[in-house]
Scaffold this motif. Sequence first.
Motif, PDB file in Angstrom:
ATOM      1  N   ARG A  39      21.720  51.889  50.038  1.00 28.62           N
ATOM      2  CA  ARG A  39      22.642  50.912  49.429  1.00 28.62           C
ATOM      3  C   ARG A  39      22.619  49.592  50.187  1.00 28.62           C
ATOM      4  N   SER A  79      24.111  45.052  56.448  1.00 21.51           N
ATOM      5  CA  SER A  79      23.742  43.755  55.873  1.00 21.51           C
ATOM      6  C   SER A  79      23.972  42.648  56.884  1.00 21.51           C
ATOM      7  N   THR A 117      26.892  49.172  47.477  1.00 21.69           N
ATOM      8  CA  THR A 117      28.168  49.761  47.875  1.00 21.69           C
ATOM      9  C   THR A 117      29.076  49.931  46.655  1.00 21.69           C
TER      10      THR A 117
HETATM   11  N1  ASP Z   1      26.125  49.547  55.233  1.00 13.90           N
HETATM   12  C1  ASP Z   1      26.398  48.726  54.079  1.00 13.90           C
HETATM   13  C2  ASP Z   1      26.036  47.288  54.382  1.00 13.90           C
HETATM   14  O1  ASP Z   1      26.061  46.872  55.513  1.00 13.90           O
HETATM   15  C3  ASP Z   1      27.812  48.812  53.629  1.00 13.90           C
HETATM   16  C4  ASP Z   1      28.083  50.205  53.150  1.00 13.90           C
HETATM   17  O2  ASP Z   1      28.334  51.089  53.963  1.00 13.90           O
HETATM   18  O3  ASP Z   1      27.998  50.431  51.928  1.00 13.90           O
HETATM   19  O4  ASP Z   1      25.716  46.549  53.491  1.00 13.90           O
END
Ligand code: ASP
Length: 418
Positions: A391, A273, A310
């Motif tokens: 996610r 994100s 998440t």
């Molecule tokens: N990769 C996700 C994010 O950056 C965080 C996660 O690993 O759930 O939003």
Amino acid sequence: MSEPAVPAGPWYRQLHWQIFLGMGLGLAAGLVGGTAVADRVGWLGTLFVRLLKMIIIPLVITSIITGVASVGGGRSLGRLFSKTLGFYLLSSALAVLTGLAVLNVIQPGVGAEIAGAHSGELPELQTANSVTELLLNMVPLNVIDAAAKPDMLGVIFFCILFGVAIAGLPENPREKLLGLFDAAFQAMMTLTSGIIRLAPIGVFALIARVAGTSGLDAFRALGLYMISIALGLAIHMGITLPVLLRVLGGISPRVHFRNMVNPLTMAFSTSSSAATLPVTLRAVHERVGVSNRVSSFVLPMGATVNMDGTALYECGGVLFIAQVLGVDLSISQQFVVVVTALLASIGAAAVPSAGLVVIFLVLESVNLRGPEVDVIVGAMLAIDRPLDMCRTATNVFSDSCGAAIIARSEGEAGVDAA
Ligand code: ASP
């Protein structure tokens, strides 16, 4: 500043189609060429993510300071803050409950054969161990150090206070500082536009690397678990958030979705994100039509603390592990899982695999620990990337829904008008 790919002209000149094409070609190249292709093109993906990360800190700093300073301090900032927090808590809570329901109905962990899955190694990420620690960590000891780490909550906290201080200055210094930060913000947005043009190549390389290194075998053992999480995320993104858009903001979900195609594809391919934030800020401002005043405040905070995907995953993952181990979680234990999953998602960093790292917090809350748990988490890590992609897209979509709904509630009529 114009969108590099306004939906005009032939389809192949539109950025989102180019990105989809990059994804498809990357998937094909990775599956056919395996690790050889992954090794050869992987650096291009890394380069693209580095470019995005390079602009995050200056973009967040200039965007929050100009946003908060133009909101002004006192009442109107307080109102925006409460709305933002309210929406984020509501949407994350709904996400966790969806995870709880789906995992209880499908029960993918019952009879799952985990020994067949390859285990991976968890990345080391720092996370707060309690709510008090999370709150204390928000106040940085040294702003420069917070920006260098980067410690996003610390940077956001400082920038909000700095923006409030600017708003309280007499007219002359206030206008000077505001003009300076606003000009810097516009320069950062222009830089973002340039980097986004490289997205099709970056996305091609990122997807080729994932497909080339993981292949499809690792996914078979945990297939039902993956389907359950993906279904939960699809329900949240395809039903819950659209209902919130419609009911709370009077916004057409179809229009909002269309306006958000670029950030969503970017979130999907980078699994971060934070790395997607520049693209999200730009799309929400220019395509969705949210004012800088609202988007600058709501989105950086959202990328850091609002992670619906998440949250759903934390809850679903812990229920899955309990099912595999044959542990029957009571209603009150499931309630503890729901609350800690919500808090863990707030504490998770906006980077790849962060969700899987903080799952230990939630596991601890119901005393699930030990070597068997570690083996299952290791297996979950081996197949985490595609789930992380989904996610992260959900996390980003929730942030943009929040920005659009809050902007409407502040009387901004042009939001998602087309
Ligand atoms: N990769 C996700 C994010 O950056 C965080 C996660 O690993 O759930 O939003």
